[in-house]
Design a protein around this motif. Structure first.
Motif, short mmCIF file in Angstrom:
data_model
loop_
_atom_site.label_atom_id
_atom_site.label_comp_id
_atom_site.label_asym_id
_atom_site.label_seq_id
_atom_site.Cartn_x
_atom_site.Cartn_y
_atom_site.Cartn_z
N THR A 197 0.82 -1.21 0.00
CA THR A 197 0.00 0.00 0.00
C THR A 197 0.85 1.26 0.00
O THR A 197 2.01 1.26 0.47
N GLU A 198 0.29 2.36 -0.51
CA GLU A 198 0.98 3.65 -0.52
C GLU A 198 1.16 4.17 0.90
O GLU A 198 2.15 4.84 1.22
N LEU A 199 0.18 3.88 1.77
CA LEU A 199 0.26 4.34 3.16
C LEU A 199 1.50 3.79 3.84
O LEU A 199 2.23 4.54 4.50
N ALA A 255 4.23 2.66 2.39
CA ALA A 255 5.42 3.20 1.72
C ALA A 255 5.76 4.58 2.27
O ALA A 255 6.93 4.93 2.43
N ALA A 256 4.73 5.38 2.58
CA ALA A 256 4.97 6.72 3.11
C ALA A 256 5.47 6.70 4.54
O ALA A 256 6.09 7.67 4.99
N ARG A 257 5.20 5.60 5.25
CA ARG A 257 5.59 5.48 6.66
C ARG A 257 6.72 4.48 6.86
O ARG A 257 6.94 4.00 7.97
N ARG A 258 7.44 4.15 5.81
CA ARG A 258 8.43 3.08 5.86
C ARG A 258 9.51 3.31 6.91
O ARG A 258 10.02 2.35 7.51
N GLU A 259 9.87 4.56 7.16
CA GLU A 259 10.91 4.84 8.14
C GLU A 259 10.40 4.78 9.57
O GLU A 259 11.19 4.85 10.52
#
Length: 502
Positions: free
Chosen positions: A473-475, A477-481
């Protein structure tokens, strides 16, 4: 800082706790302590560990006449004092003698009128850190050597840290080669102060600092007051005589079953060495992992029937009823049981060049029990800063790391702080049968799945298919760190889903 305050780092009252040294040496003890003290010498390369132990053996008359003659013959011109090369009493491998270093752990026995000792001389080179960890795993006390000219080095800190992780709480700081700096009192005070700060950061409260010359034998067995009138503390052997043996009685009764004895139809006994606590006929016990309860009917040894057994005793335990007990099971106190579960936290020392690989399945061996386990590294100790840094990749050789252990079947452990036998383990590579790590249990994990935080990151433990969907999901990916996802093996995922349905 005064010498007495540094040498016997007296009592420090602070919010961090109380630092106390070994008690001042009293007059001769009336009774000999019958329990041998196990100790290690550790520290950096060329700090004089082998020479120190060799001098201990020499001055306590533990060297036989033929050994002494061979030592004098092999020493050659090792020093300008005409003294033997005491390190040769420890460095038995040809490579050790050729290179002048310690490679393997060398165990030696010596005794005084008051006590007997088993000492392990451990290597100082970083590449042999695994051997040092092996020696520390059974020791009650660590003698940490420091070259007075060099002071504390990275390897000094590494060995102090490993010894602490292995449960050693008694340290002797031997500031060696003090003669090579003109018996400089200020330098001794400086090194002692630096080590005290390090020890406090590691949670060590029992410290004694001693200025020594291992080669000359000053403050080893005999006092060095002629050269160091400013030092009024104990010699090394006096401190060792008053040190305490680590107790195995801090938890209830523990008997890892090594063998089931069935010499005839009328006798069935369970054999092993008591790993903690005590037991007597009539006590109620539990067999783990089955959970069956029984009472102790009889305690048998090789020559008699006993009315009690304590930690360290090799016994055959006879129960009052027929129960299913196999090698690898553990018989424990009914009212004081170890932790059981499928997931535990641990600290490990990687011992092989390939390191410890995330998500790889290893064999874990603790006592006589062997189980499949998956390893997930979470952090690695930075020995320069003393901080734990997040680390979820392969732990390299000699690295000290925190990990999660995930088992396929029920596991049972005590925390290593409570019992070094039932809280310790080794990891075996199933592909090579090599021992790849040694470790110690720190805690049982409260949950196999769900959401928790670690090192300020969110950790999601999910069944593999759900984990793959979320990671796409894009969500995410945006919070991967900020987050990590851990896939659960199929069996555990089914357990999780069943728990959710319920």
């Amino acid at each position: 800082m005064s010498v007495s305050a540094t040498a016997q780092i007296g009592t420090l009252e602070a919010k961090t706790g109380t630092v106390s040294a070994f008690p001042a040496v009293e007059g001769a003890r009336a009774l000999r302590d019958t329990r041998p003290l196990r100790l290690i010498t550790c520290g950096s390369v060329d700090d004089g560990k082998s020479t120190l132990i060799g001098r201990l053996l020499w001055d306590t008359k533990a060297v036989k006449d033929d050994q002494a003659a061979t030592l004098r013959r092999d020493s050659g011109q090792q020093n300008d004092l005409g003294l033997p090369d005491f390190a040769l009493l420890l460095d038995g491998l040809q490579a050790e003698r050729e290179q002048g270093i310690t490679i393997d752990v060398a165990y030696r026995y010596f005794a005084t009128d008051k006590r007997s000792f088993i000492v392990a001389d451990t290597p100082g080179h970083e590449q042999y850190t695994r051997n040092m960890a092996t020696g520390a795993s059974t020791a009650d006390l660590a003698v940490l050597l420091v070259d007075a000219r060099a002071g504390l080095l990275e390897q000094t800190r590494r060995h102090a840290t490993i010894a602490t992780l292995m449960g050693i709480k008694q340290f002797v700081l031997a500031v060696n080669k003090i003669d090579l700096i003109g018996y400089d009192r200020a330098r001794f005070d400086q090194i002692s102060h630096e080590f005290r700060e390090l020890a406090l950061s590691l949670g060590v409260r029992q410290i004694t600092a001693i200025p020594v010359s291992a080669l000359k034998g000053e403050n080893v067995v005999y006092d060095g007051s002629a050269s160091m009138p400013w030092y009024d503390g104990p010699t090394l052997v006096e401190v060792l005589e008053l040190a305490t043996v680590r107790s195995a009685q801090t938890v209830g009764f523990r008997l890892p079953v090594q063998r089931v004895s069935r010499p005839g139809e009328s006798f069935r006994g369970y054999q092993g060495t008591v790993a903690g606590g005590a037991v007597k006929p009539g006590d109620s016990v539990v067999i783990l992992p089955s959970g069956m309860v029984a009472n102790v009917a009889k305690i048998v040894t090789f020559d008699l029937v006993r009315n009690a057994a304590v930690a360290g005793d090799a016994i055959t335990l006879v129960l009052d009823r027929q129960v299913d007990v196999s090698r690898g099971d553990m018989i424990v106190s009914l009212d004081s049981q170890p932790q059981t579960g499928l997931s535990f936290d641990a600290q490990i020392v990687a011992l092989q060049a390939d390191g410890i690989q995330p998500a790889k399945r290893y064999w874990l061996k603790s006592g006589s029990r062997r189980q499949r386990v998956t390893i997930q590294p979470t952090s690695q100790l930075d020995l320069k800063s003393g901080k734990w840094n997040a680390h979820r990749e392969t732990l390299p050789m000699n690295a000290i790391g925190k990990v999660h252990l995930s088992f396929d079947e029920q596991a049972m452990f005590d925390a290593y702080e409570q019992n070094r036998i039932t809280g310790a383990f080794i990891l075996i590579d199933p592909d090579t049968n090599n021992t790849v790590a040694g470790g110690m249990i720190t805690a049982k994990r409260s949950s196999l799945s769900g959401i928790h935080t670690e090192d300020n990151r969110v950790i999601l433990s999910l069944p593999a298919d759900l984990a793959d969907q979320l990671m796409a999901t894009e969500l995410f990916a945006a919070r991967r760190e900020e987050a990590d996802i851990r896939r659960l093996p199929a069996g555990k995922a089914n357990d999780v889903l069943a728990g959710i349905d319920n």
